[in-house]
Design a protein around this motif. Structure first.
Motif, PDB file in Angstrom:
ATOM      1  N   PHE A 109       5.691  -5.457  12.647  1.00 29.90           N
ATOM      2  CA  PHE A 109       4.949  -6.403  11.827  1.00 29.90           C
ATOM      3  C   PHE A 109       4.332  -5.783  10.556  1.00 29.90           C
ATOM      4  N   LYS A 110       4.538  -6.418   9.446  1.00 34.43           N
ATOM      5  CA  LYS A 110       4.082  -5.993   8.233  1.00 34.43           C
ATOM      6  C   LYS A 110       3.166  -6.614   7.267  1.00 34.43           C
ATOM      7  N   LEU A 111       2.563  -5.880   6.412  1.00 30.71           N
ATOM      8  CA  LEU A 111       1.554  -6.486   5.621  1.00 30.71           C
ATOM      9  C   LEU A 111       1.522  -5.424   4.444  1.00 30.71           C
ATOM     10  N   GLU A 112       1.739  -6.008   3.072  1.00 29.19           N
ATOM     11  CA  GLU A 112       1.675  -5.358   2.030  1.00 29.19           C
ATOM     12  C   GLU A 112       0.246  -5.672   1.413  1.00 29.19           C
ATOM     13  N   ARG A 113      -0.374  -4.651   0.561  1.00 34.07           N
ATOM     14  CA  ARG A 113      -1.859  -4.604   0.112  1.00 34.07           C
ATOM     15  C   ARG A 113      -1.814  -3.877  -1.000  1.00 34.07           C
ATOM     16  N   ILE A 114      -2.693  -4.250  -2.025  1.00 29.56           N
ATOM     17  CA  ILE A 114      -3.044  -3.554  -2.995  1.00 29.56           C
ATOM     18  C   ILE A 114      -4.758  -3.278  -3.107  1.00 29.56           C
ATOM     19  N   PHE A 115      -5.171  -2.347  -3.185  1.00 28.14           N
ATOM     20  CA  PHE A 115      -6.840  -2.298  -2.952  1.00 28.14           C
ATOM     21  C   PHE A 115      -7.234  -2.037  -4.488  1.00 28.14           C
ATOM     22  N   GLU A 167      -2.583   0.463  -6.094  1.00 25.72           N
ATOM     23  CA  GLU A 167      -1.209   1.093  -5.622  1.00 25.72           C
ATOM     24  C   GLU A 167      -0.832   0.144  -4.562  1.00 25.72           C
ATOM     25  N   GLN A 168       0.511  -0.436  -4.800  1.00 20.47           N
ATOM     26  CA  GLN A 168       1.072  -1.158  -3.459  1.00 20.47           C
ATOM     27  C   GLN A 168       1.153  -0.149  -2.417  1.00 20.47           C
ATOM     28  N   ILE A 169       0.825  -0.631  -1.306  1.00 23.06           N
ATOM     29  CA  ILE A 169       1.116  -0.026  -0.151  1.00 23.06           C
ATOM     30  C   ILE A 169       1.736  -1.128   1.117  1.00 23.06           C
ATOM     31  N   LEU A 170       2.477  -0.424   2.010  1.00 23.65           N
ATOM     32  CA  LEU A 170       2.859  -1.472   3.206  1.00 23.65           C
ATOM     33  C   LEU A 170       2.343  -0.922   4.431  1.00 23.65           C
ATOM     34  N   ALA A 171       1.673  -1.638   4.935  1.00 22.46           N
ATOM     35  CA  ALA A 171       1.247  -1.296   6.495  1.00 22.46           C
ATOM     36  C   ALA A 171       2.206  -2.161   7.456  1.00 22.46           C
ATOM     37  N   ILE A 204       1.425   3.551   7.199  1.00 19.57           N
ATOM     38  CA  ILE A 204       1.134   2.767   5.989  1.00 19.57           C
ATOM     39  C   ILE A 204       1.783   3.823   4.978  1.00 19.57           C
ATOM     40  N   THR A 205       2.835   3.201   4.301  1.00 16.22           N
ATOM     41  CA  THR A 205       3.869   3.807   3.615  1.00 16.22           C
ATOM     42  C   THR A 205       3.457   3.191   2.043  1.00 16.22           C
ATOM     43  N   LYS A 206       3.551   4.192   1.025  1.00 16.11           N
ATOM     44  CA  LYS A 206       3.491   3.950  -0.331  1.00 16.11           C
ATOM     45  C   LYS A 206       4.818   3.373  -0.849  1.00 16.11           C
ATOM     46  N   ASP A 216       6.531   4.630  -3.003  1.00 12.53           N
ATOM     47  CA  ASP A 216       7.634   5.819  -3.180  1.00 12.53           C
ATOM     48  C   ASP A 216       8.300   6.470  -2.028  1.00 12.53           C
ATOM     49  N   GLN A 217       7.754   5.577  -0.833  1.00 16.59           N
ATOM     50  CA  GLN A 217       8.397   5.916   0.662  1.00 16.59           C
ATOM     51  C   GLN A 217       7.516   7.216   1.222  1.00 16.59           C
ATOM     52  N   LYS A 218       6.527   7.571   0.473  1.00 20.14           N
ATOM     53  CA  LYS A 218       5.660   8.656   0.938  1.00 20.14           C
ATOM     54  C   LYS A 218       4.667   8.061   2.147  1.00 20.14           C
ATOM     55  N   ILE A 219       4.857   8.600   3.218  1.00 23.02           N
ATOM     56  CA  ILE A 219       3.797   8.139   4.433  1.00 23.02           C
ATOM     57  C   ILE A 219       2.443   8.696   3.914  1.00 23.02           C
ATOM     58  N   ALA A 220       1.332   7.572   3.983  1.00 18.55           N
ATOM     59  CA  ALA A 220       0.219   7.804   3.462  1.00 18.55           C
ATOM     60  C   ALA A 220      -0.720   8.120   4.944  1.00 18.55           C
ATOM     61  N   VAL A 221      -0.533   7.151   5.855  1.00 24.01           N
ATOM     62  CA  VAL A 221      -1.108   7.031   7.034  1.00 24.01           C
ATOM     63  C   VAL A 221      -0.357   7.058   8.385  1.00 24.01           C
ATOM     64  N   THR A 222      -0.353   7.576   9.293  1.00 22.05           N
ATOM     65  CA  THR A 222       0.372   7.321  10.593  1.00 22.05           C
ATOM     66  C   THR A 222      -0.500   7.341  11.706  1.00 22.05           C
ATOM     67  N   GLY A 223      -0.115   7.015  12.992  1.00 13.56           N
ATOM     68  CA  GLY A 223      -0.631   7.067  14.156  1.00 13.56           C
ATOM     69  C   GLY A 223      -0.208   6.367  15.418  1.00 13.56           C
ATOM     70  N   GLU A 224      -0.958   6.122  16.254  1.00 16.12           N
ATOM     71  CA  GLU A 224      -0.655   5.290  17.220  1.00 16.12           C
ATOM     72  C   GLU A 224      -1.787   4.093  17.663  1.00 16.12           C
ATOM     73  N   ALA A 225      -1.784   3.055  18.437  1.00 14.31           N
ATOM     74  CA  ALA A 225      -2.756   2.370  18.821  1.00 14.31           C
ATOM     75  C   ALA A 225      -2.304   1.767  20.254  1.00 14.31           C
ATOM     76  N   THR A 226      -3.102   1.697  21.001  1.00 13.49           N
ATOM     77  CA  THR A 226      -2.887   0.876  22.375  1.00 13.49           C
ATOM     78  C   THR A 226      -3.776  -0.313  22.270  1.00 13.49           C
ATOM     79  N   ILE A 227      -2.952  -1.501  22.715  1.00 16.14           N
ATOM     80  CA  ILE A 227      -4.016  -2.664  22.909  1.00 16.14           C
ATOM     81  C   ILE A 227      -3.631  -3.401  24.112  1.00 16.14           C
TER      82      ILE A 227
END
Length: 141
Positions: A19-25, A97-101, A123-125, A127-138
């Motif tokens: 699942f993806k979401l593009e965003r600019i803050f 900066e455009q990012i992809l979560a 979350i990827t920038k 330029d393909q650089k990973i800005a944020v990473t992790g794991e979730a449990t739901i």
């Protein structure tokens, strides 16, 4: 969860599903977030202070960017309950900066008639650089 609900759930969600979401803050987004949580760290709000930092410019609050994971969970898994989230901040996210979560299903387990999903979160920038990473449990009722 009844057998029919389980069958529907597993036909709806599958390991590897993404699942993806593009965003600019924007500056306004950051100001609103700072006011909401009362975090006025100048690295986010003061251009002069931020210019002296290791980033050389203002950065988006890390937790504001990570909140996109909750957005993806809430919109793609209606009624889900967040159980846990690990977050690793790898690179700054700058204003405009455009990012992809992304949230990807890593594992699905049934426990006491409920579904527990383990998710990879990234979350990827652009330029393909990973800005944020992790794991979730739901938890899915």
């Amino acid at each position: 969860m009844k057998l029919r609900q389980i069958q529907y759930f597993f036909s709806q969600y599958q390991v590897g599903q993404l699942f993806k979401l593009e965003r600019i803050f924007t500056l306004d987004d950051v100001k609103n977030y700072a006011n909401l949580i009362q975090d006025f760290n100048p690295i986010h709000l003061d251009e002069q202070v931020a210019s002296q930092s290791i980033f050389k410019q203002r950065v988006v609050h890390g937790m504001l960017s990570a909140s996109l994971f909750s957005t993806l969970v809430g919109t793609n898994f209606p009624g889900a309950i967040y159980l846990e989230q690990s977050i690793f901040f790898k690179a700054p996210i700058f204003f405009e900066e455009q990012i992809l979560a992304q949230v990807a299903i890593q594992d699905i387990k049934l426990k006491k008639g409920r579904s527990i999903l383990k998710l990879n979160t990234t979350i990827t920038k652009m330029d393909q650089k990973i800005a944020v990473t992790g794991e979730a449990t739901i938890l899915i009722n």
